[in-house]
Design an enzyme around this catalytic site. Structure first.
Site, mmCIF file in Angstrom:
data_model
loop_
_atom_site.group_PDB
_atom_site.id
_atom_site.type_symbol
_atom_site.label_atom_id
_atom_site.label_comp_id
_atom_site.label_asym_id
_atom_site.label_seq_id
_atom_site.Cartn_x
_atom_site.Cartn_y
_atom_site.Cartn_z
ATOM 1 N N ASP A 6 1.350 -0.860 0.053
ATOM 2 C CA ASP A 6 0.088 0.247 0.021
ATOM 3 C C ASP A 6 0.616 1.089 -0.012
ATOM 4 O OD1 ASP A 6 -2.154 1.606 0.231
ATOM 5 O OD2 ASP A 6 -1.734 1.522 1.951
ATOM 6 N N SER A 7 0.468 2.161 -0.291
ATOM 7 C CA SER A 7 1.176 3.492 -0.256
ATOM 8 C C SER A 7 1.257 3.721 0.966
ATOM 9 C CB SER A 7 0.029 4.501 -0.548
ATOM 10 O OG SER A 7 -0.830 4.482 0.051
ATOM 11 N N TYR A 38 -0.319 8.647 -2.600
ATOM 12 C CA TYR A 38 0.022 7.760 -3.840
ATOM 13 C C TYR A 38 -1.682 8.334 -4.609
ATOM 14 C CZ TYR A 38 3.164 4.347 -3.109
ATOM 15 O OH TYR A 38 3.928 3.539 -3.561
ATOM 16 N N GLY A 39 -2.174 8.696 -4.245
ATOM 17 C CA GLY A 39 -3.903 9.776 -4.149
ATOM 18 C C GLY A 39 -3.569 10.858 -4.823
ATOM 19 N N CYS A 69 -3.410 -1.238 -2.145
ATOM 20 C CA CYS A 69 -4.102 0.733 -2.164
ATOM 21 C C CYS A 69 -5.191 0.889 -3.517
ATOM 22 C CB CYS A 69 -2.328 1.223 -2.651
ATOM 23 S SG CYS A 69 -2.471 2.700 -3.201
ATOM 24 N N GLU A 149 -6.222 9.609 9.257
ATOM 25 C CA GLU A 149 -4.732 9.247 10.396
ATOM 26 C C GLU A 149 -4.756 10.066 11.182
ATOM 27 O OE1 GLU A 149 -2.280 9.950 7.161
ATOM 28 O OE2 GLU A 149 -2.617 7.738 5.743
ATOM 29 N N CYS A 181 -11.220 3.535 -0.677
ATOM 30 C CA CYS A 181 -9.357 4.108 -0.564
ATOM 31 C C CYS A 181 -9.796 3.028 1.331
ATOM 32 C CB CYS A 181 -10.364 4.935 -0.135
ATOM 33 S SG CYS A 181 -8.331 6.337 0.596
ATOM 34 N N THR A 182 -8.505 2.620 0.704
ATOM 35 C CA THR A 182 -7.610 1.808 2.235
ATOM 36 C C THR A 182 -8.627 2.536 3.447
ATOM 37 O OG1 THR A 182 -5.524 3.180 1.863
ATOM 38 C CG2 THR A 182 -5.600 0.612 1.372
ATOM 39 N N HIS A 183 -8.200 3.622 3.772
ATOM 40 C CA HIS A 183 -9.155 4.264 4.877
ATOM 41 C C HIS A 183 -10.020 4.379 5.017
ATOM 42 C CE1 HIS A 183 -5.272 5.987 4.360
ATOM 43 N NE2 HIS A 183 -4.708 6.524 5.503
HETATM 44 N N1 DGL Z 1 -3.611 3.936 0.073
HETATM 45 C C1 DGL Z 1 -4.829 5.056 -0.469
HETATM 46 C C2 DGL Z 1 -5.635 4.432 -1.396
HETATM 47 O O1 DGL Z 1 -5.867 3.152 -0.928
HETATM 48 C C3 DGL Z 1 -4.997 5.701 -0.115
HETATM 49 C C4 DGL Z 1 -3.638 6.860 0.427
HETATM 50 C C5 DGL Z 1 -2.564 8.042 -0.216
HETATM 51 O O2 DGL Z 1 -3.199 8.150 -0.997
HETATM 52 O O3 DGL Z 1 -1.560 7.007 -0.820
HETATM 53 O O4 DGL Z 1 -5.902 4.999 -2.070
#
Ligand code: DGL
Length: 278
Positions: A6-7, A38-39, A69, A149, A181-183
């Protein structure tokens, strides 16, 4: 080992589900905390990073890769499959699309995610491949990542921002919402409350874990190549105390993070970083 990248730390929401569905298999995780997010980045940069992240995992014994990710899943999956044709590579978009198509009654699906994910148009393309009648509306909600976060899970500010993110999708009459999105799984109760109880949430973490488990049932040869054991290795490209705190939030338990032994390159053209074996 099952390799997951993941990022950053958010991909631990996927690790949590993989461990539930595949107890007894050991797992290696790489969170690119040095280069997160990464987003907000371009597809070219995300692809370059995703290739390096995958190389790290393969060099450390991963036999199967899960792209946790969503931003990388959306823009880099094809490049990863071309680059590593012999490796089974799973991503979080396809299983969520399949689930969303199963549960939608009105054939109107919403997706929330990072800017990279939403502007890739991947959900619209994948849904159209399977059912042309279904409408898909996306909305980028980048503010939710830092809120999670910071641990602002139950704050009124977070509720207000979630509400605002969902307005354009609710106006379209969605009955299904993909948490792209992961979060976002961490915010599930608030998202459900603001989306309304008639909207079914699709949690990609659950869907991809199910998909990997089904695949391994059908592929005993690959299953045999995976290491067994309860010892999982969670690597990050940069390690700070706050990453440990965030990791606990995503996993629901204390997580020991290991600093990956790799050179981080923020530029794309120079040779990808090589991770030395431990
Ligand atoms: N892990 C990224 C995603 O699921 C979210 C955080 C990021 O932007 O890196 O897209």
């Amino acid at each position: 080992m099952i390799g997951v990248f993941d990022s950053g730390i958010g991909g631990l929401t996927i690790v949590k589900e993989l461990l539930k569905k595949l107890p007894g298999l050991s797992l290696i995780y790489f969170g690119d905390t040095a280069r997160t997010p990464y987003g907000t980045k371009s597809p070219e940069t995300i692809i370059a990073y995703a290739i390096q992240d995958t190389e790290f995992l393969l060099e450390h014994g991963a036999k199967l890769i899960v792209v946790a990710c969503h931003s990388a899943s959306s823009v880099a999956t094809e490049s990863l499959r071309q680059r590593f044709p012999e490796v089974p590579i799973f991503e979080v978009v396809t299983p969520s699309v399949k689930k969303a198509l199963q549960v939608t009654r009105k054939k109107i699906i919403g997706v929330i995610g990072t800017r990279a994910t939403i502007s890739s148009g991947i959900y619209q393309r994948k849904v159209a491949e399977l059912d042309k009648e279904v409408k898909v509306y996306g909305n980028a909600c980048p503010l939710l990542v830092p809120l999670v976060e910071e641990g602002w899970i139950k704050k009124p500010e977070t509720r207000r921002i979630v509400k605002k993110c969902l307005i354009p999708l609710k106006m379209r009459g969605i009955d299904t919402l993909v948490l792209g999105c992961t979060h976002y799984p961490v915010l599930k109760p608030i998202i459900q409350a603001k989306a309304g109880k008639r909207v079914t949430l699709v949690d990609p973490a659950e869907e991809v874990a199910e998909q990997v488990a089904d695949f391994l049932k059908k592929e005993p040869v690959i299953l045999d190549q995976l290491t067994r054991g309860e010892e999982h290795k969670i690597y990050v490209s940069d390690l700070t105390e706050s990453f440990e705190r965030i990791a606990r939030l995503f996993m629901g338990q204390k997580v020991k993070l290991l600093k990956a032994d790799c050179e981080i390159s923020h530029v794309i053209k120079p040779t990808p970083f090589k991770a030395s074996h431990i």
